[in-house]
Structure formats: C-alpha cells, structure tokens
Design a protein around this motif. Sequence first.
Motif, PDB file in Angstrom:
ATOM      1  N   PRO A 146       6.597  87.138 -12.136  1.00  0.00           N
ATOM      2  CA  PRO A 146       7.141  86.689 -13.414  1.00  0.00           C
ATOM      3  C   PRO A 146       8.465  85.939 -13.243  1.00  0.00           C
ATOM      4  O   PRO A 146       8.839  85.554 -12.143  1.00  0.00           O
ATOM      5  N   LEU A 147       9.199  85.838 -14.368  1.00  0.00           N
ATOM      6  CA  LEU A 147      10.445  85.075 -14.380  1.00  0.00           C
ATOM      7  C   LEU A 147      11.671  85.907 -14.027  1.00  0.00           C
ATOM      8  O   LEU A 147      12.515  85.476 -13.256  1.00  0.00           O
ATOM      9  N   SER A 148      11.821  87.112 -14.600  1.00  0.00           N
ATOM     10  CA  SER A 148      13.103  87.827 -14.475  1.00  0.00           C
ATOM     11  C   SER A 148      12.977  89.162 -13.747  1.00  0.00           C
ATOM     12  O   SER A 148      11.883  89.657 -13.486  1.00  0.00           O
ATOM     13  N   GLY A 149      14.152  89.739 -13.446  1.00  0.00           N
ATOM     14  CA  GLY A 149      14.241  90.879 -12.554  1.00  0.00           C
ATOM     15  C   GLY A 149      13.509  92.139 -12.962  1.00  0.00           C
ATOM     16  O   GLY A 149      12.738  92.702 -12.177  1.00  0.00           O
ATOM     17  N   ASP A 150      13.744  92.625 -14.184  1.00  0.00           N
ATOM     18  CA  ASP A 150      13.054  93.837 -14.642  1.00  0.00           C
ATOM     19  C   ASP A 150      11.544  93.640 -14.631  1.00  0.00           C
ATOM     20  O   ASP A 150      10.775  94.542 -14.289  1.00  0.00           O
ATOM     21  N   GLU A 151      11.115  92.441 -15.007  1.00  0.00           N
ATOM     22  CA  GLU A 151       9.690  92.122 -15.018  1.00  0.00           C
ATOM     23  C   GLU A 151       9.120  92.174 -13.605  1.00  0.00           C
ATOM     24  O   GLU A 151       8.026  92.699 -13.380  1.00  0.00           O
ATOM     25  N   GLY A 152       9.861  91.629 -12.637  1.00  0.00           N
ATOM     26  CA  GLY A 152       9.390  91.608 -11.260  1.00  0.00           C
ATOM     27  C   GLY A 152       9.186  92.995 -10.691  1.00  0.00           C
ATOM     28  O   GLY A 152       8.191  93.258 -10.012  1.00  0.00           O
ATOM     29  N   ILE A 153      10.119  93.893 -10.967  1.00  0.00           N
ATOM     30  CA  ILE A 153       9.994  95.280 -10.490  1.00  0.00           C
ATOM     31  C   ILE A 153       8.754  95.928 -11.083  1.00  0.00           C
ATOM     32  O   ILE A 153       7.983  96.613 -10.397  1.00  0.00           O
ATOM     33  N   ALA A 154       8.542  95.708 -12.381  1.00  0.00           N
ATOM     34  CA  ALA A 154       7.387  96.290 -13.059  1.00  0.00           C
ATOM     35  C   ALA A 154       6.075  95.744 -12.499  1.00  0.00           C
ATOM     36  O   ALA A 154       5.126  96.498 -12.248  1.00  0.00           O
ATOM     37  N   VAL A 155       6.003  94.438 -12.288  1.00  0.00           N
ATOM     38  CA  VAL A 155       4.775  93.831 -11.770  1.00  0.00           C
ATOM     39  C   VAL A 155       4.514  94.283 -10.330  1.00  0.00           C
ATOM     40  O   VAL A 155       3.364  94.523  -9.941  1.00  0.00           O
ATOM     41  N   ALA A 156       5.566  94.432  -9.538  1.00  0.00           N
ATOM     42  CA  ALA A 156       5.388  94.909  -8.161  1.00  0.00           C
ATOM     43  C   ALA A 156       4.817  96.326  -8.142  1.00  0.00           C
ATOM     44  O   ALA A 156       3.953  96.651  -7.310  1.00  0.00           O
ATOM     45  N   ILE A 204       2.114  86.756  -6.439  1.00  0.00           N
ATOM     46  CA  ILE A 204       3.116  85.886  -5.824  1.00  0.00           C
ATOM     47  C   ILE A 204       4.301  85.804  -6.776  1.00  0.00           C
ATOM     48  O   ILE A 204       4.158  85.337  -7.912  1.00  0.00           O
ATOM     49  N   ASN A 205       5.445  86.274  -6.341  1.00  0.00           N
ATOM     50  CA  ASN A 205       6.619  86.319  -7.208  1.00  0.00           C
ATOM     51  C   ASN A 205       6.979  84.931  -7.718  1.00  0.00           C
ATOM     52  O   ASN A 205       6.897  83.941  -6.984  1.00  0.00           O
ATOM     53  N   GLY A 206       7.391  84.892  -8.975  1.00  0.00           N
ATOM     54  CA  GLY A 206       7.867  83.643  -9.551  1.00  0.00           C
ATOM     55  C   GLY A 206       9.340  83.459  -9.241  1.00  0.00           C
ATOM     56  O   GLY A 206       9.735  83.331  -8.088  1.00  0.00           O
ATOM     57  N   THR A 207      10.178  83.504 -10.268  1.00  0.00           N
ATOM     58  CA  THR A 207      11.611  83.303 -10.065  1.00  0.00           C
ATOM     59  C   THR A 207      12.408  84.596 -10.151  1.00  0.00           C
ATOM     60  O   THR A 207      13.629  84.567 -10.067  1.00  0.00           O
ATOM     61  N   SER A 208      11.757  85.734 -10.358  1.00  0.00           N
ATOM     62  CA  SER A 208      12.507  86.985 -10.487  1.00  0.00           C
ATOM     63  C   SER A 208      13.257  87.281  -9.196  1.00  0.00           C
ATOM     64  O   SER A 208      12.703  87.155  -8.104  1.00  0.00           O
ATOM     65  N   GLY A 209      14.544  87.696  -9.336  1.00  0.00           N
ATOM     66  CA  GLY A 209      15.396  87.836  -8.161  1.00  0.00           C
ATOM     67  C   GLY A 209      15.992  89.210  -7.953  1.00  0.00           C
ATOM     68  O   GLY A 209      16.950  89.340  -7.193  1.00  0.00           O
ATOM     69  N   ALA A 210      15.458  90.248  -8.610  1.00  0.00           N
ATOM     70  CA  ALA A 210      15.967  91.599  -8.373  1.00  0.00           C
ATOM     71  C   ALA A 210      15.626  92.038  -6.952  1.00  0.00           C
ATOM     72  O   ALA A 210      14.528  91.777  -6.451  1.00  0.00           O
ATOM     73  N   GLN A 211      16.538  92.720  -6.313  1.00  0.00           N
ATOM     74  CA  GLN A 211      16.336  93.143  -4.923  1.00  0.00           C
ATOM     75  C   GLN A 211      15.263  94.217  -4.803  1.00  0.00           C
ATOM     76  O   GLN A 211      14.463  94.219  -3.859  1.00  0.00           O
ATOM     77  N   ASP A 212      15.227  95.143  -5.762  1.00  0.00           N
ATOM     78  CA  ASP A 212      14.304  96.277  -5.673  1.00  0.00           C
ATOM     79  C   ASP A 212      12.839  95.846  -5.660  1.00  0.00           C
ATOM     80  O   ASP A 212      11.983  96.573  -5.141  1.00  0.00           O
ATOM     81  N   THR A 213      12.548  94.693  -6.220  1.00  0.00           N
ATOM     82  CA  THR A 213      11.161  94.234  -6.330  1.00  0.00           C
ATOM     83  C   THR A 213      10.445  94.284  -4.994  1.00  0.00           C
ATOM     84  O   THR A 213       9.303  94.746  -4.902  1.00  0.00           O
ATOM     85  N   THR A 214      11.098  93.820  -3.945  1.00  0.00           N
ATOM     86  CA  THR A 214      10.477  93.824  -2.622  1.00  0.00           C
ATOM     87  C   THR A 214      11.133  94.795  -1.652  1.00  0.00           C
ATOM     88  O   THR A 214      10.462  95.359  -0.792  1.00  0.00           O
ATOM     89  N   LEU A 215      12.434  95.026  -1.783  1.00  0.00           N
ATOM     90  CA  LEU A 215      13.130  95.893  -0.835  1.00  0.00           C
ATOM     91  C   LEU A 215      12.729  97.352  -1.011  1.00  0.00           C
ATOM     92  O   LEU A 215      12.546  98.074  -0.021  1.00  0.00           O
TER      93      LEU A 215
END
Length: 208
Positions: A91-101, A113-124
């Motif tokens: 997705p686009l933003s950080g909270d969304e990325g963590i949820a989708v991951a 495939i991550n979009g523009t979300s940049g939160a560290q927790d999403t992948t780390l």
Amino acid sequence: GPIKVAYLSDCEGAFGAFFEPDIAGANLAMIQYAGAKASGEKPSDGFEGAKVGDSQIEFVGAGCADDTADKAIEETRRLMEQEDADILIGPLSGDEGIAVANYAKEHPDKTFINGTSGAQDTTLKVQAPNFFRFHSDGAQWSAGLGEYAYDELGWKTAAVIGDDYSFPYTSLAGFVAEFCAVGGKVTKRIWPPLGEKDYSSFISQIPD
C-alpha cells in the motif's frame, strides 16, 4: 491462466490526493517492461495487454484505502479473496504496510510487493516471506541527517515533530538514533494527529 495483479493505494484520508499518481507509477512499469497499454483515461482504470514470458498479466482492480490499517485490510481481502489477485502492489503508508505484511503471512500462496509505505516494522519485524520491499525504509531515508546536524550545523539539542503514525516514527527514529549517538540530545517529541492541517498549536510546543 493469467497472472492477476491488483493495486492498493489511498483514495481517501490524508493521502487521498495521491491515488491516481501512485497508481500511475505502477502502470508505468507495466507499460515499460511488460508491453501494457492503458485501459482508460485514469490510471486506476488499469492496463491491458501486459505479458511476461509466456504468461499474460491481467489487472483485476485498484483498492481504495484511507491511510488506516482497517481499511487497507478490507480492500486487501476484497482484491486477494474476491477478485482472486495473485499479486498485490501496495500500500501507500506505514500503518497500512504493517497490516498488509501481517495479512501476507496468513496467505503464503499470494505475493505482495510493497508500494510506498516506509515503516520499518513492515519488513524488519513482521518478516512475511512473501512480502517484498524493493526500496529503503523511513529510517534509512534519514541516514546521515543526525550526524550532519550535530557535526556540520553545530546542533547540540533538537526537537522532532511528525504525524502520529508508523512512517514518521520510523523516519524520525533514524534521525534521533544517529543524533543522540554522536552526542546530541532530543528535548521534545511532538506528534500531531495524521491529517492535521493547522500545526500552529504543535509548533508552539517546541521548546525555546
């Protein structure tokens, strides 16, 4: 059968204005590398005619999120379970990325495939084996800033301010970790709610 691809971005909320440009970026890759053509006047109309190897790539829809994890997951479920997408870009933003991951962990037969979300927790921290990020996170984007502020600008103290969600937490953490490691001190952390338009009351909280 074809490889079914869906997009997820924000058409509502604080980042709603970026929906069509965000989708356009994904379409451009399909046009440039997979021989696709635009399906309509708007990027969210998708593409057609894309192909990789001997496989056709079919666009099945663009999800409309609103910068919240709940809406992102609602749209992810619709695209992956009802539209039967094989691959989700977003997705686009950080909270969304963590949820989708986290959702990706529960659906190992799908690819994300991550979009523009940049939160560290999403992948780390989440570390879903089928969720891929091909760009750096917000902390990495801030790399060098803390040391530059301390050594080059001569700052000894600093205040940080960022919207109250995952991406600014990550981005400012990159600055804070480096700034404090070289001897600086962060005297105030200020978190306006996401979507705030008048920052005057928060700016006034910055110490002299």
